[in-house]
Write an enzyme that holds these catalytic residues in place. Sequence first.
Site, mmCIF file in Angstrom:
data_model
loop_
_atom_site.group_PDB
_atom_site.id
_atom_site.type_symbol
_atom_site.label_atom_id
_atom_site.label_comp_id
_atom_site.label_asym_id
_atom_site.label_seq_id
_atom_site.Cartn_x
_atom_site.Cartn_y
_atom_site.Cartn_z
ATOM 1 N N ASN A 1 -20.902 17.899 -6.188
ATOM 2 C CA ASN A 1 -19.471 17.793 -5.861
ATOM 3 C C ASN A 1 -18.928 16.437 -6.279
ATOM 4 O O ASN A 1 -19.698 15.494 -6.411
ATOM 5 C CB ASN A 1 -19.289 17.935 -4.342
ATOM 6 C CG ASN A 1 -19.701 19.298 -3.854
ATOM 7 O OD1 ASN A 1 -19.317 20.302 -4.409
ATOM 8 N ND2 ASN A 1 -20.528 19.318 -2.821
ATOM 9 N N TYR B 1 -11.250 19.628 2.307
ATOM 10 C CA TYR B 1 -12.666 19.420 2.029
ATOM 11 C C TYR B 1 -12.813 19.318 0.509
ATOM 12 O O TYR B 1 -11.832 19.056 -0.187
ATOM 13 C CB TYR B 1 -13.420 20.610 2.673
ATOM 14 C CG TYR B 1 -14.907 20.509 2.642
ATOM 15 C CD1 TYR B 1 -15.578 19.423 3.198
ATOM 16 C CD2 TYR B 1 -15.669 21.519 2.063
ATOM 17 C CE1 TYR B 1 -16.954 19.345 3.164
ATOM 18 C CE2 TYR B 1 -17.050 21.452 2.033
ATOM 19 C CZ TYR B 1 -17.679 20.350 2.574
ATOM 20 O OH TYR B 1 -19.041 20.277 2.537
ATOM 21 N N ARG C 1 0.836 -1.196 0.000
ATOM 22 C CA ARG C 1 0.000 0.000 0.000
ATOM 23 C C ARG C 1 0.877 1.255 0.000
ATOM 24 O O ARG C 1 0.668 2.188 -0.758
ATOM 25 C CB ARG C 1 -0.916 -0.018 1.227
ATOM 26 C CG ARG C 1 -1.778 1.178 1.263
ATOM 27 C CD ARG C 1 -2.871 1.186 2.310
ATOM 28 N NE ARG C 1 -3.116 -0.008 3.046
ATOM 29 C CZ ARG C 1 -2.943 -0.097 4.365
ATOM 30 N NH1 ARG C 1 -2.488 0.932 5.034
ATOM 31 N NH2 ARG C 1 -3.239 -1.210 4.996
ATOM 32 N N ASP D 1 -26.793 16.457 7.322
ATOM 33 C CA ASP D 1 -26.201 17.608 6.651
ATOM 34 C C ASP D 1 -26.639 17.707 5.189
ATOM 35 O O ASP D 1 -26.896 18.791 4.671
ATOM 36 C CB ASP D 1 -24.676 17.477 6.749
ATOM 37 C CG ASP D 1 -23.950 18.638 6.123
ATOM 38 O OD1 ASP D 1 -24.417 19.767 6.304
ATOM 39 O OD2 ASP D 1 -22.920 18.410 5.474
ATOM 40 N N ASP D 2 -26.723 16.565 4.509
ATOM 41 C CA ASP D 2 -27.054 16.606 3.083
ATOM 42 C C ASP D 2 -28.505 17.024 2.859
ATOM 43 O O ASP D 2 -28.817 17.720 1.900
ATOM 44 C CB ASP D 2 -26.793 15.235 2.446
ATOM 45 C CG ASP D 2 -25.335 14.878 2.574
ATOM 46 O OD1 ASP D 2 -24.509 15.528 1.935
ATOM 47 O OD2 ASP D 2 -25.020 13.986 3.386
ATOM 48 N N ARG E 1 1.564 15.347 13.642
ATOM 49 C CA ARG E 1 2.647 15.797 14.525
ATOM 50 C C ARG E 1 2.192 16.815 15.545
ATOM 51 O O ARG E 1 2.570 16.755 16.711
ATOM 52 C CB ARG E 1 3.762 16.469 13.688
ATOM 53 C CG ARG E 1 4.600 15.574 12.857
ATOM 54 C CD ARG E 1 5.861 16.310 12.419
ATOM 55 N NE ARG E 1 5.603 17.556 11.717
ATOM 56 C CZ ARG E 1 5.319 17.657 10.429
ATOM 57 N NH1 ARG E 1 5.234 16.560 9.696
ATOM 58 N NH2 ARG E 1 5.128 18.824 9.850
ATOM 59 N N ALA F 1 -33.290 14.409 -7.435
ATOM 60 C CA ALA F 1 -34.339 14.192 -6.430
ATOM 61 C C ALA F 1 -33.837 13.236 -5.365
ATOM 62 O O ALA F 1 -34.553 12.357 -4.895
ATOM 63 C CB ALA F 1 -35.590 13.634 -7.105
ATOM 64 N N ASN G 1 -22.310 25.683 -0.715
ATOM 65 C CA ASN G 1 -21.960 24.395 -0.100
ATOM 66 C C ASN G 1 -22.397 24.417 1.359
ATOM 67 O O ASN G 1 -22.267 25.448 2.024
ATOM 68 C CB ASN G 1 -20.442 24.206 -0.189
ATOM 69 C CG ASN G 1 -20.033 22.809 0.201
ATOM 70 O OD1 ASN G 1 -20.231 22.399 1.331
ATOM 71 N ND2 ASN G 1 -19.483 22.072 -0.729
ATOM 72 N N LYS H 1 -15.095 17.246 7.246
ATOM 73 C CA LYS H 1 -16.181 18.086 7.804
ATOM 74 C C LYS H 1 -15.799 18.551 9.206
ATOM 75 O O LYS H 1 -16.045 19.698 9.577
ATOM 76 C CB LYS H 1 -17.490 17.289 7.858
ATOM 77 C CG LYS H 1 -18.028 16.905 6.485
ATOM 78 C CD LYS H 1 -19.116 17.842 6.012
ATOM 79 C CE LYS H 1 -19.544 17.496 4.594
ATOM 80 N NZ LYS H 1 -20.459 18.451 3.995
ATOM 81 N N ARG I 1 -22.624 7.130 -0.193
ATOM 82 C CA ARG I 1 -22.711 8.132 -1.283
ATOM 83 C C ARG I 1 -21.788 9.281 -0.903
ATOM 84 O O ARG I 1 -22.211 10.234 -0.295
ATOM 85 C CB ARG I 1 -24.169 8.585 -1.443
ATOM 86 C CG ARG I 1 -24.474 9.421 -2.639
ATOM 87 C CD ARG I 1 -23.989 10.871 -2.557
ATOM 88 N NE ARG I 1 -24.820 11.759 -1.800
ATOM 89 C CZ ARG I 1 -24.353 12.834 -1.133
ATOM 90 N NH1 ARG I 1 -23.058 13.110 -1.110
ATOM 91 N NH2 ARG I 1 -25.158 13.604 -0.453
ATOM 92 N N GLU J 1 -23.775 12.160 7.500
ATOM 93 C CA GLU J 1 -23.164 12.694 6.284
ATOM 94 C C GLU J 1 -23.057 11.627 5.202
ATOM 95 O O GLU J 1 -22.571 10.520 5.459
ATOM 96 C CB GLU J 1 -21.755 13.214 6.626
ATOM 97 C CG GLU J 1 -21.115 14.034 5.534
ATOM 98 C CD GLU J 1 -21.845 15.349 5.286
ATOM 99 O OE1 GLU J 1 -22.133 16.062 6.257
ATOM 100 O OE2 GLU J 1 -22.146 15.643 4.116
ATOM 101 N N ASP J 2 -23.484 11.966 4.021
ATOM 102 C CA ASP J 2 -23.282 11.143 2.832
ATOM 103 C C ASP J 2 -23.764 9.702 2.986
ATOM 104 O O ASP J 2 -23.067 8.739 2.616
ATOM 105 C CB ASP J 2 -21.807 11.218 2.391
ATOM 106 C CG ASP J 2 -21.477 12.599 1.823
ATOM 107 O OD1 ASP J 2 -22.357 13.481 1.867
ATOM 108 O OD2 ASP J 2 -20.354 12.815 1.337
ATOM 109 N N ALA K 1 -30.297 15.488 -1.217
ATOM 110 C CA ALA K 1 -30.015 16.916 -1.285
ATOM 111 C C ALA K 1 -31.134 17.660 -2.021
ATOM 112 O O ALA K 1 -31.670 18.650 -1.501
ATOM 113 C CB ALA K 1 -28.668 17.126 -1.978
#
Length: 595
Positions: A519, A198, A143, A363-364, A177, A400, A564, A269, A251, A340-341, A403
């Site tokens: 976005n 963000y 990775r 939030d959305d 740090r 639709a 936003n 966020k 999402r 969120e999302d 949001a």
Amino acid sequence: RPPASSRPNRRIVPTHRTSHRKSYDYASPFPLVGRNQHQLQRPPLAAGPAGTRAGMANASSISRSLRRSLAPDALHRLLLQRSRAFVTAECHRPVVLHKRGPDILHDPWFNRGTAFSMTERDRLGLRGLLPPSVVSSQQQIDRFMGDLKRLEQNARDGPSDTYQLAKWRILNRLHDRNETMYYKVLIDNIEEYAPIVYTPTVGAVCQNYSGLFRRPRGMYFSAEDRGEMMSMVYNWPADQVDMIVVTDGSRILGLGDLGVQGIGIAIGKLDLYVAAAGINPQRVLPVMIDVGTNNEKLLKDPLYLGLQEHRLEGEEYVEIIDEFMEAVFSRWPNVIVQFEDFQSKWAFRLLQRYRKTYRMFNDDVQGTAGVAIAGLLGAVRAQGRPMIDFPKQKIVVAGAGSAGIGVVNAASRTMARMLGNNEVAFESARSQFWIVDAHGLITEERVDIDPDARPFARRKSELTHQGLNEGASLIEVVKKVKPDVILGLSAVGGLFSKEVLEALKDSSSSRPAIFAMSNPTKNAECTPEEAFSIIGEKVVFSSGSPFDDVDLGDGKIGHSNQGNNMYLFPGIGLGTLLSGARIVSDGMLQAAAER
Ligand SMILES: NC(=O)C1=CN([C@@H]2O[C@H](COP(=O)(O)OP(=O)(O)OC[C@H]3O[C@@H](n4cnc5c(N)ncnc54)[C@H](O)[C@@H]3O)[C@@H](O)[C@H]2O)C=CC1
Ligand SMILES: CC(=O)C(=O)O
Ligand SMILES: [Mg+2]
């Protein structure tokens, strides 16, 4: 601490309680990392070069006369042999570890990151502090190397993306740090770095998260943790948490299902909560609820850090979210949880399920609506009209989902309030909106209509009058309606095509407004250049991710505003915290939008 030569291979034993310390003597058959696994992961041993601690230790273990009598290569062989014996012996002795939880993860001597086995995670208070997948040290190296190489390749958005990701990485390392310095840099340069921590860069970060992953941040609850969450929350080191941003990764922005990698959006966020609302960084908690993913690419990716199974659905899913909510509110009763999302179907259901019981909001659905209302009111003002004219605005909404429907719901309520807040007012407000989704204009003739969209489906009687049909295209709708505003929350980049923008030239407004709110940048329904070049300088433009202003020549600037929910959610969290409100009401969001 053990001598340097033996650190990476030592077995780790928790001794935070005296009773534990007693039971873990060297002779005990300590059931830690399987011995075999432990040996397999041991790097090749060699005598340390002369001058290093390991080398010195071994050299001094050979008598001076023997050293003098041996040829250099024979001495080297002997050193090697002795050092192997020394390290091997050391390897079999457990490390007496006086740390637990995050302290271990932040200590490079002991941290194994995602390679900690599940049993180790339980014993060391690490459960929930790492993504659920356990990987081998080779996979960790793969990775890391993949990430290093990625800098040389062009990522999704071309060369600039790589550059943005590099900036994110440098900032992230600073966060690791020195958090105070990180937030100072962010606050002092918020305009420059908000697009990095963000949207849009956070989108690329989430897409590449398994590759970028270095140090965990926040908590992970997975479907495997059912029944454990109430105790897992105590693995988080802070006794007070004010804000949680939680996602299930289903999402992320307009990028779809990114599974466990969606944690990046919760982190981003919360960075804004700290930088923009002054929330104490020690009291924020990003959370990922991993119930699997339906992203086939991630399901096959050997480096993916989440559960590699399809998403849980139905009651099983709800039970997990219920357990999470009970757990966090039982440890931190005053916390505020921002959803969120989440994919739309769950966004609405979970909001209805919890909004009257817990201090939470979505939030959305709600934050986006608040910001859109603020923008819509601003557009009325930009037309030189009084605010009370807002209920006369004709608004076409593309999208639709959580949001789009969230905006239409809240904006129609604002209009209705201005019109008297009665049934007639609501009906009048409703008729100002035209919603177009992937199947075109939503009307009451739509088969299997989404219950959340139903109240805003155009009535049959209106359709004949307007010359529109069920499923009419966005272009047709814009041509016939001549809207004051077109608002995009479709996640479809370029949806406001040249034809749509040409049609908007006939808007009945003196200053038509375009809100291309999807976005990240690539998903914006159009760019400001397109808007200004086709419609001209009178257009009011705003987008979900930031764009530069447009030079219109003759010293004129076409302003590109950002629409936003980042302009709203930090204030909602802070206001709720300071006021001590028990729940987050629609009225609070409306008030925030109007302010
Ligand atoms: N600027 C902001 O503050 C915010 C922006 N968003 C953005 O909004 C977008 C959508 O989010 P959700 O509603 O949660 O997603 P969603 O996936 O639930 O909804 C997308 C909607 O767009 C519709 N759609 C798809 N193709 C279309 C087309 N060709 N024409 C018209 N409609 C089409 C779909 O039918 C669906 O109704 C995302 O890109 C997200 O980033 C979301 C929240 C806040
Ligand atoms: C901004 C935001 O919340 C979104 O695009 O989902
Ligand atoms: Mg969002």
